[in-house]
Every structure is written in structure tokens, then in C-alpha cells.
Design a protein around this motif. Structure first.
Motif, short mmCIF file in Angstrom:
data_model
loop_
_atom_site.label_atom_id
_atom_site.label_comp_id
_atom_site.label_asym_id
_atom_site.label_seq_id
_atom_site.Cartn_x
_atom_site.Cartn_y
_atom_site.Cartn_z
N ARG A 111 -8.01 -8.67 -0.66
CA ARG A 111 -8.27 -7.53 0.23
C ARG A 111 -8.22 -6.23 -0.58
O ARG A 111 -7.49 -6.13 -1.55
N THR A 112 -9.00 -5.25 -0.10
CA THR A 112 -8.95 -3.92 -0.74
C THR A 112 -8.31 -2.89 0.18
O THR A 112 -7.79 -1.89 -0.29
N TRP A 113 -8.37 -3.14 1.49
CA TRP A 113 -7.70 -2.27 2.48
C TRP A 113 -8.06 -0.80 2.30
O TRP A 113 -7.16 0.05 2.29
N THR A 114 -9.31 -0.51 2.19
CA THR A 114 -9.70 0.89 2.02
C THR A 114 -9.35 1.71 3.26
O THR A 114 -9.21 2.93 3.17
N VAL A 139 -6.60 1.57 4.84
CA VAL A 139 -5.16 1.83 4.87
C VAL A 139 -4.88 3.15 4.16
O VAL A 139 -4.95 3.23 2.94
N GLY A 169 -2.10 5.14 5.07
CA GLY A 169 -0.72 5.57 5.30
C GLY A 169 0.16 4.37 5.58
O GLY A 169 -0.33 3.25 5.71
N PRO A 170 1.45 4.60 5.66
CA PRO A 170 2.38 3.49 5.83
C PRO A 170 2.22 2.74 7.15
O PRO A 170 2.42 1.53 7.20
N ALA A 230 -0.44 0.40 6.78
CA ALA A 230 -0.06 -0.66 5.82
C ALA A 230 0.68 -1.78 6.55
O ALA A 230 0.47 -2.97 6.27
N ALA A 251 -1.91 -3.68 8.51
CA ALA A 251 -2.76 -4.46 7.60
C ALA A 251 -2.05 -5.71 7.12
O ALA A 251 -2.64 -6.80 7.07
N ALA A 252 -0.77 -5.57 6.79
CA ALA A 252 -0.01 -6.73 6.32
C ALA A 252 0.10 -7.78 7.44
O ALA A 252 -0.09 -8.98 7.19
#
Lengths: 506, 228
Positions: free
Chosen positions: A285-288, A290, A292-293, A296, A299-300
Motif C-alpha cells: 500500500r502507498t496510502w497517499t 493518509v 494525518g494520524p 492512519a 487505514a491500518a
């Protein structure tokens, strides 16, 4: 004897709960239960006339025998999955360390374990088969149930033998996946077919009773299964020498972990013990998105769920289970039974989406790596469960309410329960470990800490409470807007309570 | 000029239950310094570290970060303090690189991919960055945990035996990386048994013991460690 007496006395000496305390606890629980039953009885009483005027369920299309068959497949899948995860043959760390290196044939050392596993499986198969055999045909006979039980026992023995052969060949891992897939398909396909048939207004012909096989065929089937079981067990016995010590020890540790969890009634620990292996993802994954916390954390959690295909199967089965009950003749006519199926199915879905919370509780350092307060992290852990369960509960309720009132009403009232079940997922995931350092009580399951019940029901308790308005809707046979509003407010309040209490415990 | 302490403990008593595991600790750690903590096995080094970062409640005394009582549940504390006390704080279904990327993005690191690539390079994880934590060796998991702490900004870094399970080359590389962080203004508190590691990094050393917990010059502590 001396050791047992010593242990019992030591345990009694540590158990500083007097009988007065225990009686007080029991009275407290009885009082709480009486108040709850009284409140519920009052509500039901005030709704009695409307419940009596409830229109009959016209859309139940599945014969009971089909649902009994589904239950049989589910049980088989469960047994296969558990056996595959536990070995079936295993060795405790002590056995692996002291027995396996001995210059003796490994077959002799492990034969007792094979017999024990086979015996337990056979007993479990018979215990599970009897209720299914009683529920299947319209008029079960003693002979039929007896033959069916013997067949189940022989089939179980054959399965154990075949699994040991696969274990010796190092090809046991796919069995859990296949068994899980089989169980999901067994629930989802009949539920979907019944919903489609109900939607089309179709009722099956007189197919409500499974035809009993002719006696000769039944005897032949039994003889064939017996032969298969004998061959499988002989093959398994011969392959015991090929079981590698490392794998035996690894499975033995799992058995110990799972046994301890089961004996302490701790379903969360049992789930950890029997958890499936995670495979390396093909695409990182690149999670562009995301930035901020907060994102995050979401996303996790999404990644944890997305990489567990088995969990999507659980969600589908959780949504389908209430539909199956509602569409089954006999079951669908009894709203209380449908409500029980709703709780079981959506509870399963909540357990599935609660995995990130359980992981975070097991590894609390993971929560501390982001610049968010503990309370915010726990609140964010409810985001993904709410989003997923809105769909699961909404669609499931829509199909459960098929043919009874407004479809949109059922969709809305189901979706409105999602906050409660999401709260249950988070509350269950973050519930504290059992406190073994305090006073203990003796139970039929062995010694357990006091307050174990209150600890272990943390999570499911909230889901059950949160589904109460929907259960009333099932009793009434309709889902009016006021019920949707009450459901949403009630579920949201419970979710807030769940997150708050989980935060305090995290 | 006396540096303002970033982390301070005053008569801090640590332990489990009501029993202290060592003598009370009084110490102050300023920005741009590194405090080593030494002591024999079981002396209470890890307990001191866990109490300093709020994971264990003090039995007595106080511990403050930035002039406020430590509360590890608060976001400002988590933003400022990175810890590596546990090797297994990973999500089983996220790869090593994904753990680093999510941490970097979660802390708003500019150009997170570059920051992650840099840490992967420093800790020699390039070949295993795409593996799940369960597929890493204990040493590789240790390196991943250290990389996750260093991929994000911090004002205080707390490490429990960071050199554990690292080879000699990696220990030297880690000491240099931490020294650079200290030179950049961060504070580092670490427990260690490795005399060379302590000598390369610590500004001062806290000796944890039953009778007393003095803060001594690094050279004295290193000499004592060499003597065994």
C-alpha cells in the motif's frame, strides 16, 4: 490423589470469597435479571395487541430439512477447521522434548494421541448429529436417528484418518480455508436463493420432508463409510512415523493455548489460538490519502480487514444467518427465534470487524506510535466497524423483513443497529484480560476468577441490548419510522458508552 | 547555562504492586543529551524506563515531561516521545515497510516515502521490507521497531536495550544514528549492558541498584561495565 488434594486445598485457601459474598453476587444478578425481564415484559404487554395482529409471515420458503442440512454442513466445516488447526495429531512441548527424541518408533508414541483425537471427534460428531437428525425429517424415527448417528461417527473417524494422512504429507493448511469456504457457502447460498424465491413470490412444492433412503441403500452407505473409516485410520496409523517433530510441537502449543482458552471460557483468546495465518500481500500500500494520524488508524484497520478474506466470508455468513432463519418454515414464524438468529449473525459480523481492536489490545504499543490520545484512537477504531456493519446489518434486515412492511423501513432499522454492534466490536476487542491474581471460584470448568462472566460478555452484551428495538419490530412485523429513530438513538448511545468504557480500560 | 530538563524524575520509586524494585531515582534529562541506564539483570532498568514514559504508575515521587506530569494517553506526549520497549508491537497483516509508511504519514512527515526508504537503508531491511513481521527474524523485528521510532519526529526517544540482538556493525550504525539525533537536539534515554554502546552515546549514566541510583560520568560507568 495427594497432589489433587493439595491443589484443591491451596485453591480453597486462596479463594477469599466467602459464601456470603457469593450469595450476594447471585442475588444481585437475579435482581438485575428480574428487573430487565420486568421491563421487557411491560413493553411486550403494552404491545400485545399489536403483536397479536401481526400479519403471518408469507415469505418463508425453505423447508426445515434444508436448514438442518445447512447446520450439518456448518458443523462439519467447523470440526474440519478446528482439527486442521490443531493437528489433528500433536505433541505437547514436554512430549516433543522428552519422548520424540527417544530411539523408539514414533508410531507407538503417537498412536494414543490418534486414538484420543478420533474418539473425541466421533463423540462430537454424534452429539452434533442427533439434533440435526431430529430436526431434519418431519417424523424422525429411533432407527433413523440411530443409523444417522452411526453414520456420523464413522464419517468423523474417516475424516480424522484422512486429515492425519494430509498432515503427514504436509498438505493440511488448505483444509481450514476450504472448510471455512464451505461453511460460508452453505449459509449464504440457501439464504440468497430463499430471498430470491420469496421476492418472486414462489413457494416450493411439497418438498418439506427429506425422503428417507431405502433400508438396503442406508445399510450399504453405512458399510461403505465403515470401510472408508477403517482404511483411513489404518493409513493414518502407518503415517504417524512421518510426522515431523517441529510441526507436532507447534500444534501441541496451539492445543494447549486453545484448551486453556476454552476451559476459561475466553472466546477472544480461543480465536487468537485458532487464528489463521496471514499471508504476505502481493501489492504494498502507498496510502497517499493518509494525511494525518486519524486517517492512519483507519487505514491500518482497513488493511487488517482487507487482508483477511476469511473475515469477508464471516461478514457474508453473519448477514445471511438471520435471513436463513427468517426464510425457514417453522423458524420464520417465530419472531423470537429470528431475533436470536439476528443476534448470532450480527454478533459474528461484529467479531469479524473487531479484529483491529483485538490486535491493538494485544499489542498496546501499536496505539502509542501515533500522535493521538488514547481516547481518540479507540473512537477511531469504531469507524471501520460502523461503515461495514451499516451495510451488513442494513442488507440483512432488509431481507429478513422481506414481505413484512416497508423494505426501506427494515433497511433503515437494520442499518441503525450498526453503531451498537460496532461499539460491541470495540468493547469486546479492548475488554480487559481475566484477572487471575484476585479471588477465584471453583466451577464445573475448573477454577475461574470471580466476575469472569461480566468480563467475558463485554462486547456481545452491548450488541444484544442494542438490537432490542429491532427485536420489537420483528414482534410487530413492521419497522415504522419511529422505531428507526428509537433504534438509531439507542444504538448510538450504547456505542458512545462502549467507546468510553473501552477507552478507560485501554 | 543550565539546560532546562525535558524529562525529570524526583525521588521516583518504581516497582510492581507495593514493592520497589530499586532505590528511588532522581534525574533530569535535557534536550540534546543522552542518558544511559545501566545495572545488572533484574536491577529494575526496564521498570524505570516504563515508569518514565507512563506505562507503569510511580510508587512514589514524580516524573515530568516538559514540565507536566507524564500521561502517555495524551496526544502531545505521544507526538513528542518515541519508545522502543517491545519488539512485537506490530500488525500481523502489514509489512515492515507499510508499518514505517503508516507511522511516517500519521506523524505528518514530509515526503514519507523518502523517509521510509532512508530508514530501511540505515537498518539494512531492504530485502525484507516487504515481509510480514511474522516472517522476520527476531533481529530483523528489532531493527524494524527501531526504524519505526526513528522514521517519525520526536523530542525524546526511550529505548530498552536497543543493541539487543543486533550484530556489531548494526550496533555501531545505530549508535551513530542516535548520536546524530542527540546532536540535532533530541533527548535519548536508553538502558544497555553494552559498554561500547554506552560509551559511544551516553552523556551521563544512571546506575540502577538496590541501595542507591546515582548519576555518574559516562567514563566511570563504561569502566565499571568493562570490569564486569
Amino acid at each position: 490423589m495427594g497432589v489433587r488434594r493439595f491443589t484443591r486445598r491451596a485453591t480453597a485457601a486462596r479463594a477469599d470469597t466467602s459464601w456470603v459474598t457469593q450469595v450476594g453476587d447471585v442475588l444481585s444478578w437475579l435482581t438485575s435479571a428480574a428487573v430487565a425481564i420486568g421491563v421487557l415484559a411491560g413493553v411486550v404487554s403494552s404491545l400485545r395487541e399489536r403483536i397479536a395482529a401481526r400479519p403471518p409471515v408469507a415469505a418463508a420458503v425453505l423447508p426445515g430439512a434444508v436448514t438442518a442440512g445447512v447446520a450439518a454442513v456448518l458443523l462439519t466445516g467447523g470440526v474440519l477447521g478446528v482439527l486442521a488447526r490443531l493437528g489433528p495429531v500433536s505433541a505437547t512441548p514436554a512430549v516433543a522434548a522428552w519422548w520424540l527424541p527417544l530411539p523408539a518408533g514414533r508410531r507407538g508414541l503417537l498412536r494414543g494421541e490418534l486414538r484420543r483425537v478420533a474418539a473425541v471427534t466421533v463423540l462430537a460428531a454424534v452429539a452434533a448429529a442427533v439434533p440435526v437428525l431430529l430436526a431434519g425429517p418431519a417424523s424422525p424415527t429411533v432407527g433413523g436417528v440411530l443409523l444417522g448417528s452411526v453414520g456420523a461417527a464413522l464419517a468423523a473417524a474417516a475424516v480424522v484418518g484422512a486429515l492425519v494422512v494430509l498432515q503427514a504429507a504436509g498438505r493440511i493448511r488448505w483444509v481450514s480455508t476450504a472448510a471455512g469456504g464451505l461453511a460460508v457457502v452453505a449459509v449464504v447460498v440457501p439464504a440468497a436463493a430463499a430471498s430470491a424465491a420469496a421476492g418472486l413470490g414462489r413457494e416450493p412444492a411439497d418438498g418439506t420432508v427429506l425422503p428417507a433412503p431405502p433400508p438396503a441403500l442406508a445399510i450399504g452407505l453405512l458399510a461403505g463409510t465403515a470401510l472408508l473409516a477403517a482404511l483411513a485410520l489404518i493409513a493414518a496409523d502407518r503415517r504417524l512415523t512421518r510426522l515431523p517433530a517441529g510441526a507436532l510441537r507447534e500444534r501441541g502449543e496451539t492445543v494447549q493455548y486453545a484448551s486453556a482458552s476454552a476451559l476459561s471460557l475466553d472466546a477472544r483468546e480461543l480465536g487468537r489460538a485458532l487464528g489463521t495465518v496471514v499471508r504476505t500481500p502481493r501489492r504494498p500500500r502507498t496510502w497517499t490519502w493518509v494525511t494525518g494520524p486519524e486517517r492512519a488508524v483507519v487505514a491500518a484497520d482497513l488493511a487488517v480487514l482487507a487482508r483477511s478474506p476469511w473475515r469477508w466470508g464471516q461478514l457474508a455468513a453473519g448477514a445471511a444467518l438471520p435471513v436463513l432463519a427468517a426464510r425457514t418454515r417453522g423458524l420464520g414464524d417465530v419472531p423470537a427465534l429470528v431475533a436470536v438468529a439476528v443476534v448470532l449473525g450480527w454478533g459474528l459480523a461484529a467479531v469479524s470487524v473487531g479484529e483491529p481492536s483485538r490486535r491493538a489490545h494485544a499489542s498496546p504499543a501499536a496505539d502509542r506510535t501515533l500522535p493521538l490520545s488514547a481516547g481518540v484512537v479507540v473512537r477511531l477504531r469504531a469507524v471501520v466497524p460502523v461503515a461495514v456493519l451499516v451495510v451488513v446489518c442494513g442488507v440483512s434486515a432488509l431481507l429478513v423483513g422481506q414481505g413484512a412492511g416497508s423494505p426501506l423501513g427494515w433497511l433503515a432499522v437494520g442499518a441503525a443497529t450498526a453503531p451498537a454492534w460496532a461499539g460491541a466490536a470495540v468493547r469486546g476487542g479492548y475488554r480487559p484480560e481475566l484477572d487471575w491474581s484476585g479471588p477465584v471460584v471453583s466451577t464445573p470448568f475448573g477454577v475461574l476468577p470471580t466476575g469472569v462472566g461480566a468480563t467475558l460478555v463485554r462486547g456481545p452484551d452491548l450488541g444484544v441490548l442494542g438490537t432490542a428495538p429491532l427485536a420489537i419490530g420483528l414482534l410487530l412485523g413492521e419497522a415504522p419510522p419511529v422505531l428507526v429513530a428509537v433504534q438509531l438513538a439507542w444504538a448510538s448511545a450504547l456505542a458512545a458508552l462502549a467507546v468510553e468504557t473501552a477507552r478507560k480500560k485501554s | 547555562m543550565t539546560a532546562i530538563p525535558l524529562l525529570s524524575a524526583d525521588e521516583l520509586s518504581v516497582g510492581y504492586g507495593a514493592e520497589p524494585v530499586c532505590a528511588p531515582v532522581t534525574v533530569a534529562v535535557a534536550a540534546g543529551t543522552a542518558l544511559g541506564i545501566v545495572g545488572p539483570n533484574g536491577a529494575g532498568k526496564s521498570t524505570v524506563l516504563q515508569t518514565l514514559v507512563g506505562l507503569l504508575p510511580p510508587l512514589g515521587g514524580t516524573v515530568q515531561f516538559d514540565g507536566r506530569d507524564v500521561d502517555e494517553r495524551e496526544a502531545p506526549f505521544r507526538r513528542a516521545v518515541a519508545t522502543v520497549l517491545d519488539d512485537d508491537a506490530f500488525f500481523p497483516s502489514l509489512t515492515g515497510a507499510e508499518h514505517l509508511l503508516l507511522t511516517a504519514r500519521g506523524h505528518g512527515v514530509g515526503d514519507p516515502e523518502r523517509a521510509v526508504a532512508a530508514q530501511i537503508e540505515v537498518f539494512g531491511l531492504a530485502e525484507r521490507a516487504g515481509a510480514l513481521p511474522s516472517a522476520l527474524s527476531s533481529g530483523q523485528r528489532r531493527r524494524l521497531a527501531l526504524a519505526a521510532a526513528l522514521v517519525r519526529p520526536f523530542r525524546l526517544l526511550v529505548l530498552d536495550e536497543p543493541e539487543r540482538r543486533l550484530d556489531a556493525q548494526m550496533r555501531r550504525r545505530l549508535a551513530a544514528r542516535l548520536a546524530a539525533a542527540v546532536a540535532g537536539g533530541a533527548a535519548v534515554v536508553f538502558a544497555s549492558h553494552d559498554a561500547d554502546f554506552v560509551g559511544a552515546l551516553a552523556t551521563r549514566v544512571l546506575v540502577v541498584d538496590d541501595a542507591s541510583c546515582p548519576v555518574v560520568p559516562t567514563a566511570d560507568a563504561v569502566a565499571a561495565l568493562h570490569e564486569g
